[in-house]
Scaffold this motif. Sequence first.
Motif, PDB file in Angstrom:
ATOM      1  N   THR A  56       2.383  51.918  41.425  1.00  0.00           N
ATOM      2  CA  THR A  56       1.437  51.165  42.258  1.00  0.00           C
ATOM      3  C   THR A  56       1.361  51.831  43.633  1.00  0.00           C
ATOM      4  O   THR A  56       2.153  52.717  43.966  1.00  0.00           O
ATOM      5  CB  THR A  56       1.877  49.702  42.424  1.00  0.00           C
ATOM      6  OG1 THR A  56       3.069  49.674  43.231  1.00  0.00           O
ATOM      7  CG2 THR A  56       2.139  49.044  41.069  1.00  0.00           C
ATOM      8  N   ASP A  57       0.411  51.359  44.436  1.00  0.00           N
ATOM      9  CA  ASP A  57       0.295  51.920  45.790  1.00  0.00           C
ATOM     10  C   ASP A  57       1.540  51.663  46.615  1.00  0.00           C
ATOM     11  O   ASP A  57       1.888  52.447  47.513  1.00  0.00           O
ATOM     12  CB  ASP A  57      -0.930  51.322  46.504  1.00  0.00           C
ATOM     13  CG  ASP A  57      -2.238  51.904  45.981  1.00  0.00           C
ATOM     14  OD1 ASP A  57      -2.239  53.104  45.626  1.00  0.00           O
ATOM     15  OD2 ASP A  57      -3.243  51.173  45.911  1.00  0.00           O
ATOM     16  N   HIS A  58       2.242  50.572  46.339  1.00  0.00           N
ATOM     17  CA  HIS A  58       3.462  50.285  47.081  1.00  0.00           C
ATOM     18  C   HIS A  58       4.571  51.260  46.737  1.00  0.00           C
ATOM     19  O   HIS A  58       5.553  51.382  47.495  1.00  0.00           O
ATOM     20  CB  HIS A  58       3.911  48.838  46.829  1.00  0.00           C
ATOM     21  CG  HIS A  58       3.076  47.833  47.551  1.00  0.00           C
ATOM     22  ND1 HIS A  58       1.910  47.324  47.034  1.00  0.00           N
ATOM     23  CD2 HIS A  58       3.239  47.233  48.780  1.00  0.00           C
ATOM     24  CE1 HIS A  58       1.380  46.458  47.880  1.00  0.00           C
ATOM     25  NE2 HIS A  58       2.167  46.381  48.951  1.00  0.00           N
ATOM     26  N   PHE A  61       2.852  54.621  49.018  1.00  0.00           N
ATOM     27  CA  PHE A  61       2.496  54.588  50.436  1.00  0.00           C
ATOM     28  C   PHE A  61       3.326  53.550  51.188  1.00  0.00           C
ATOM     29  O   PHE A  61       3.972  52.686  50.581  1.00  0.00           O
ATOM     30  CB  PHE A  61       1.006  54.254  50.594  1.00  0.00           C
ATOM     31  CG  PHE A  61       0.087  55.206  49.886  1.00  0.00           C
ATOM     32  CD1 PHE A  61      -0.156  56.465  50.389  1.00  0.00           C
ATOM     33  CD2 PHE A  61      -0.511  54.831  48.684  1.00  0.00           C
ATOM     34  CE1 PHE A  61      -1.007  57.343  49.728  1.00  0.00           C
ATOM     35  CE2 PHE A  61      -1.350  55.701  48.011  1.00  0.00           C
ATOM     36  CZ  PHE A  61      -1.603  56.961  48.537  1.00  0.00           C
ATOM     37  N   ALA A  66      -0.446  50.273  51.702  1.00  0.00           N
ATOM     38  CA  ALA A  66      -0.511  49.773  50.327  1.00  0.00           C
ATOM     39  C   ALA A  66      -1.072  48.357  50.280  1.00  0.00           C
ATOM     40  O   ALA A  66      -1.848  48.012  49.374  1.00  0.00           O
ATOM     41  CB  ALA A  66       0.884  49.808  49.691  1.00  0.00           C
ATOM     42  N   ARG A  70      -4.406  47.152  48.132  1.00  0.00           N
ATOM     43  CA  ARG A  70      -4.328  46.065  47.149  1.00  0.00           C
ATOM     44  C   ARG A  70      -5.306  44.940  47.497  1.00  0.00           C
ATOM     45  O   ARG A  70      -5.986  44.394  46.617  1.00  0.00           O
ATOM     46  CB  ARG A  70      -2.897  45.514  47.092  1.00  0.00           C
ATOM     47  CG  ARG A  70      -2.684  44.403  46.063  1.00  0.00           C
ATOM     48  CD  ARG A  70      -3.011  44.885  44.672  1.00  0.00           C
ATOM     49  NE  ARG A  70      -2.794  43.841  43.666  1.00  0.00           N
ATOM     50  CZ  ARG A  70      -3.316  43.843  42.454  1.00  0.00           C
ATOM     51  NH1 ARG A  70      -4.114  44.850  42.071  1.00  0.00           N
ATOM     52  NH2 ARG A  70      -3.065  42.873  41.599  1.00  0.00           N
TER      53      ARG A  70
END
Length: 381
Positions: A56-58, A61, A66, A70
């Motif tokens: 995931t973006d978390h 980044f 992030a 989202r």
Amino acid sequence: MSTRPPVQVGHEQLMALIDHTSAVIYMRDVDGHYLLVNREYERLFNLHREDIVGLTDHDLFEGPIADEFRANDLAAIARGIPLQVEEQAPGEDGLHTYVTVKFPLHDAAGHAYAICGISTDITARKRAEEEVRRLNDELELRVRQRTAELEASTRELDAFAYSVSHDLRAPLRSLEGFSQVLLEDYAEALAEEAQGYLRRIQANVGRMAQMIDDLLHLSRATRTQLHREPTDLSALAREVASELTDSGRKITWEIADGLTAPGDPHLIRLVLQNLLGNAWKFTGNAEHPVISVSVHPQSGVDVFEVRDNGAGFDMKYADKMFDPFQRLHSAGEFEGTGIGLAIVHRIITRHGGRILAEGTVGEGAAFRFSLAPAPADWELR
């Protein structure tokens, strides 16, 4: 007529398409896990797609970035239609700004199962805009500083004008008064030569007083605020002509009707006072003096003309005649301080116009001016 069967586009063809674009393209499921990214995504963030899928973006980044990604994904899913936003992501030289279009993919039942994103780097444009803003802010600051300096200079000029108007006039009045007392009360005790000296003192006191007045006019012509309004130049010219005619000299005035222009009537009157006053003065030796005021439209601009048949001037001095204290005739021939045309030039320039002069020695002079921007090639004719 045969028809070609439709070409079936497979996964490989679609990946080749998105891999050969300069935009960043990616797909995530509704929970935020990456399903695919293109080559540009790999290049920008120095990652391989095999290492990204499932994350995931978390995972990739910092939290604030992030969180923004989202939130935009969920907004696009909730809307059900494409959403355009600006997002920021880290780059080698700092944060980069992207304009991103996000849109959901729906299954047959209409439920969103993925979110797609297409991001275009607009960092160069944003940095250019920021530089323009910075330069504008810097320019605005410099303008404010310059304005403050000009206001301070104006206050100093006002103080100087006050000093000239009051402090310098006092000793002049004393010179004029005491010399007059000597001439009236002690004339019998003074030789004719001494009386001549006193009269010369009085004449020079008068000339100095006139110079002070002209300097004040020159200062006001530069400093006073313009109040533009429709102005009747014909009426102003006739008023000035009437004042000059009261001196007793016989002059033929030819002032055209309907001369109007937008401008400051008080300053325009000062222009006409100086131009007509000069014409009146320099026709003093003319047998049949004629002074005219007219208009000659050129290229859509009204060009006004003041013409006389007086002493005229040598055109080789035309470029200097609008400078302060420039005189083309000796004080013995024609009185004056040499400031009048400088006043005229400043007032015309402040109105955005131009002024030109033409003369021939012994045949008169003409001054043509506009009170609005005039073509660079217009001439006296």
